[in-house]
Design a protein around this motif. Structure first.
Motif, PDB file in Angstrom:
ATOM      1  N   GLU A 160       0.817  -1.202   0.000  1.00 49.14           N
ATOM      2  CA  GLU A 160       0.000   0.000   0.000  1.00 49.14           C
ATOM      3  C   GLU A 160       0.856   1.259   0.000  1.00 49.14           C
ATOM      4  O   GLU A 160       1.831   1.358   0.760  1.00 49.14           O
ATOM      5  CB  GLU A 160      -0.943   0.025   1.205  1.00 49.14           C
ATOM      6  CG  GLU A 160      -2.081  -0.977   1.088  1.00 49.14           C
ATOM      7  CD  GLU A 160      -3.193  -0.711   2.082  1.00 49.14           C
ATOM      8  OE1 GLU A 160      -4.308  -1.216   1.857  1.00 49.14           O
ATOM      9  OE2 GLU A 160      -2.960  -0.003   3.086  1.00 49.14           O
ATOM     10  N   LEU A 161       0.476   2.217  -0.842  1.00 55.28           N
ATOM     11  CA  LEU A 161       1.124   3.525  -0.880  1.00 55.28           C
ATOM     12  C   LEU A 161       0.406   4.418   0.115  1.00 55.28           C
ATOM     13  O   LEU A 161      -0.756   4.759  -0.074  1.00 55.28           O
ATOM     14  CB  LEU A 161       1.059   4.119  -2.286  1.00 55.28           C
ATOM     15  CG  LEU A 161       2.073   3.591  -3.307  1.00 55.28           C
ATOM     16  CD1 LEU A 161       1.924   2.094  -3.545  1.00 55.28           C
ATOM     17  CD2 LEU A 161       1.936   4.347  -4.627  1.00 55.28           C
ATOM     18  N   ARG A 162       1.095   4.759   1.204  1.00 56.44           N
ATOM     19  CA  ARG A 162       0.457   5.442   2.321  1.00 56.44           C
ATOM     20  C   ARG A 162       0.688   6.947   2.259  1.00 56.44           C
ATOM     21  O   ARG A 162       1.769   7.415   1.897  1.00 56.44           O
ATOM     22  CB  ARG A 162       0.999   4.901   3.643  1.00 56.44           C
ATOM     23  CG  ARG A 162       0.973   3.384   3.773  1.00 56.44           C
ATOM     24  CD  ARG A 162      -0.396   2.838   3.953  1.00 56.44           C
ATOM     25  NE  ARG A 162      -0.940   3.205   5.250  1.00 56.44           N
ATOM     26  CZ  ARG A 162      -2.124   2.810   5.702  1.00 56.44           C
ATOM     27  NH1 ARG A 162      -2.893   2.060   4.950  1.00 56.44           N
ATOM     28  NH2 ARG A 162      -2.543   3.178   6.889  1.00 56.44           N
TER      29      ARG A 162
ATOM     30  N   GLN B 194       5.549   8.187   1.667  1.00 52.50           N
ATOM     31  CA  GLN B 194       5.965   9.228   0.734  1.00 52.50           C
ATOM     32  C   GLN B 194       7.335   9.789   1.095  1.00 52.50           C
ATOM     33  O   GLN B 194       7.720   9.819   2.264  1.00 52.50           O
ATOM     34  CB  GLN B 194       4.955  10.376   0.738  1.00 52.50           C
ATOM     35  CG  GLN B 194       3.703  10.127  -0.071  1.00 52.50           C
ATOM     36  CD  GLN B 194       2.843  11.374  -0.142  1.00 52.50           C
ATOM     37  OE1 GLN B 194       2.770  12.155   0.782  1.00 52.50           O
ATOM     38  NE2 GLN B 194       2.190  11.569  -1.277  1.00 52.50           N
ATOM     39  N   VAL B 195       8.039  10.236   0.081  1.00 47.60           N
ATOM     40  CA  VAL B 195       9.295  10.961   0.247  1.00 47.60           C
ATOM     41  C   VAL B 195       9.164  12.259  -0.535  1.00 47.60           C
ATOM     42  O   VAL B 195       9.096  12.247  -1.764  1.00 47.60           O
ATOM     43  CB  VAL B 195      10.495  10.144  -0.273  1.00 47.60           C
ATOM     44  CG1 VAL B 195      11.780  10.957  -0.132  1.00 47.60           C
ATOM     45  CG2 VAL B 195      10.602   8.813   0.454  1.00 47.60           C
ATOM     46  N   GLU B 196       9.061  13.364   0.183  1.00 48.74           N
ATOM     47  CA  GLU B 196       8.902  14.686  -0.427  1.00 48.74           C
ATOM     48  C   GLU B 196       7.727  14.713  -1.405  1.00 48.74           C
ATOM     49  O   GLU B 196       7.812  15.242  -2.525  1.00 48.74           O
ATOM     50  CB  GLU B 196      10.194  15.119  -1.118  1.00 48.74           C
ATOM     51  CG  GLU B 196      11.367  15.276  -0.150  1.00 48.74           C
ATOM     52  CD  GLU B 196      12.644  15.745  -0.840  1.00 48.74           C
ATOM     53  OE1 GLU B 196      12.662  15.775  -2.091  1.00 48.74           O
ATOM     54  OE2 GLU B 196      13.603  16.073  -0.135  1.00 48.74           O
ATOM     55  N   GLY B 197       6.617  14.119  -0.984  1.00 48.21           N
ATOM     56  CA  GLY B 197       5.380  14.207  -1.757  1.00 48.21           C
ATOM     57  C   GLY B 197       5.186  13.173  -2.835  1.00 48.21           C
ATOM     58  O   GLY B 197       4.143  13.167  -3.508  1.00 48.21           O
TER      59      GLY B 197
ATOM     60  N   LYS C 243      -5.595  11.781  -2.631  1.00 52.45           N
ATOM     61  CA  LYS C 243      -5.716  10.397  -3.075  1.00 52.45           C
ATOM     62  C   LYS C 243      -4.774  10.147  -4.233  1.00 52.45           C
ATOM     63  O   LYS C 243      -4.463  11.045  -5.006  1.00 52.45           O
ATOM     64  CB  LYS C 243      -7.161  10.093  -3.512  1.00 52.45           C
ATOM     65  CG  LYS C 243      -8.196  10.276  -2.413  1.00 52.45           C
ATOM     66  CD  LYS C 243      -9.580   9.952  -2.928  1.00 52.45           C
ATOM     67  CE  LYS C 243     -10.647  10.245  -1.872  1.00 52.45           C
ATOM     68  NZ  LYS C 243     -10.495   9.418  -0.693  1.00 52.45           N
ATOM     69  N   LEU C 244      -4.348   8.910  -4.343  1.00 51.11           N
ATOM     70  CA  LEU C 244      -3.560   8.477  -5.495  1.00 51.11           C
ATOM     71  C   LEU C 244      -4.536   8.043  -6.578  1.00 51.11           C
ATOM     72  O   LEU C 244      -5.307   7.112  -6.383  1.00 51.11           O
ATOM     73  CB  LEU C 244      -2.662   7.296  -5.113  1.00 51.11           C
ATOM     74  CG  LEU C 244      -2.030   6.537  -6.273  1.00 51.11           C
ATOM     75  CD1 LEU C 244      -1.035   7.400  -7.002  1.00 51.11           C
ATOM     76  CD2 LEU C 244      -1.396   5.257  -5.792  1.00 51.11           C
ATOM     77  N   LEU C 245      -4.526   8.712  -7.738  1.00 51.91           N
ATOM     78  CA  LEU C 245      -5.539   8.454  -8.742  1.00 51.91           C
ATOM     79  C   LEU C 245      -4.976   8.513 -10.155  1.00 51.91           C
ATOM     80  O   LEU C 245      -4.058   9.262 -10.437  1.00 51.91           O
ATOM     81  CB  LEU C 245      -6.670   9.487  -8.611  1.00 51.91           C
ATOM     82  CG  LEU C 245      -7.360   9.504  -7.251  1.00 51.91           C
ATOM     83  CD1 LEU C 245      -8.100  10.809  -7.046  1.00 51.91           C
ATOM     84  CD2 LEU C 245      -8.333   8.354  -7.162  1.00 51.91           C
TER      85      LEU C 245
END
Length: 373
Positions: free
Chosen positions: A135-137, A163-166, A237-239
């Motif tokens: 999962e990408l949190r 995430q790393v810097e967005g 959200k990741l979309l």
């Protein structure tokens, strides 16, 4: 050079039509297949295509709207030789050798793991091979809420990727390919209140003397910088669907192929659903209010990132996709050709490179590509 091939399995938005299935794209890399999104009916589309089910090794879910994920569980069962049964009757997977094979890897936003686990649990689906969900949190994601559910007998522990810097850099990487992601914007008609937990933010605001009124900005998904330099980020959200892909600019620069949604278009001479007061700007604002893009918006972004080729995708069900300009089989629908050419023309006014309107089962090779992002 590595062989990279793209096959569109579904190019519709929201609702499928008789010529477009729900979203899914197959990326073939030297024999392996990676799926990007898995809308309803994807496994049927695979059976009609040259994509091999047994070659699928990874599935990337851009977001958990139904038209992008409702086909995942059926595909998972088919890919891993699933069968109906009772999970409590299943044998110890370590005794059956189920984990002797390489797991099918699924990558998606928060909630993907819960969706897969609960779906398999309550349909009593048994699998003959292992799978894993990464999962990408986001910083504001709540802790995993499915710890009370038993892990499926075929499920291996997945990673929670921060995430790393967005951005999420290199969520997958091997000596040849890498995959990165960023949380682009896909809005809804109006914000849904109560989706942020004040307990996450209020202590930081009080500590730095920041007015509580900034909660409204956080609710809208905006970021707020506090006096001590701390940055609070509201929900996002990741979309794959988007009305503003700007957060992914750094990953998309000089793309060999940019695939961008173009859900709605202003086609007054062609589209019978055109409203009397519609203009290009009205349709654009309507698209943005629903979190989507027009062909012109896609083309402007392609120009901004210096893409070499633009492929328009994720079309409204109003736009038929059954015209294939490369063949003469069947009876091509001239109306479909006219519509797609008009959509391509809207984009061409804002992008100098080649533009293609995707249709189901369209396939092409990617030239001079080094990284997949």
């Amino acid at each position: 050079m590595s062989n990279i091939n793209i096959t569109f399995l579904g190019t519709a938005s929201a609702q499928p039509s008789h010529t477009r299935n729900h979203s899914s794209l197959a990326l073939r890399l030297n024999g392996d297949v990676w799926l990007f999104d898995c809308g309803e009916g994807t496994q049927h589309q695979i059976q009609k295509s040259t994509v091999k089910m047994g070659r699928i090794s990874k599935v990337f879910i851009t977001h958990t709207h139904g038209d992008h994920i409702f086909g995942l569980l059926p595909l998972l069962a088919s890919r891993l030789n699933g069968a109906g049964g009772m999970l409590d009757e299943a044998l110890d997977p370590r005794a059956t050798g189920i984990f002797d094979s390489k797991p099918l890897e699924i990558y998606g936003p928060s909630g993907t793991r819960a969706y897969v686990r609960t779906g398999l649990l309550y349909t009593h689906t048994l699998l003959s091979g292992p799978y894993v969900v990464h999962e990408l949190r986001l910083p504001d994601d709540l802790p995993d809420t499915i710890t009370s559910l038993p892990r499926h007998t075929a499920e291996l522990p997945g990673r929670d990727i921060q995430q790393v810097e967005g951005v999420w850099p290199e969520i997958y990487k091997d000596p040849t390919f890498s995959v990165s992601a960023a949380p682009i914007l896909h809005s809804v008609p109006s914000p849904i209140p109560g989706k942020i937990d004040p307990k996450q933010y209020v202590p930081h605001l009080k500590r730095t003397g920041t007015p509580l009124s900034v909660m409204r900005q956080l609710q809208q998904g905006e970021s707020v910088k506090l006096s001590d330099g701390t940055v609070l980020q509201g929900p996002s959200k990741l979309l794959g669907d988007t009305c503003d892909p700007s957060p992914i600019v750094g990953l998309a620069m000089h793309a060999d192929v940019l695939i961008h949604e173009a859900t709605n278009a202003h086609l007054p001479e062609i589209d019978p659903d055109t409203k009397p007061d519609d203009t290009d700007s009205v349709v654009e604002e309507r698209s943005k209010s629903r979190g989507h893009s027009t062909p012109q918006m896609a083309a402007c972004f392609a120009t901004h990132v210096h893409a070499r080729k633009l492929v328009l995708n994720h079309f409204s069900s109003r736009y038929a996709g059954d015209y294939d300009p490369t063949t003469h089989h069947g009876d091509p629908r001239l109306a479909a050709k006219e519509t797609m050419e008009a959509i391509r023309g809207l984009a061409q006014a804002h992008f100098d490179g080649p533009i293609v309107c995707a249709r189901d089962f369209m396939t092409f090779d990617v030239q001079h590509s080094h990284d997949v992002q």
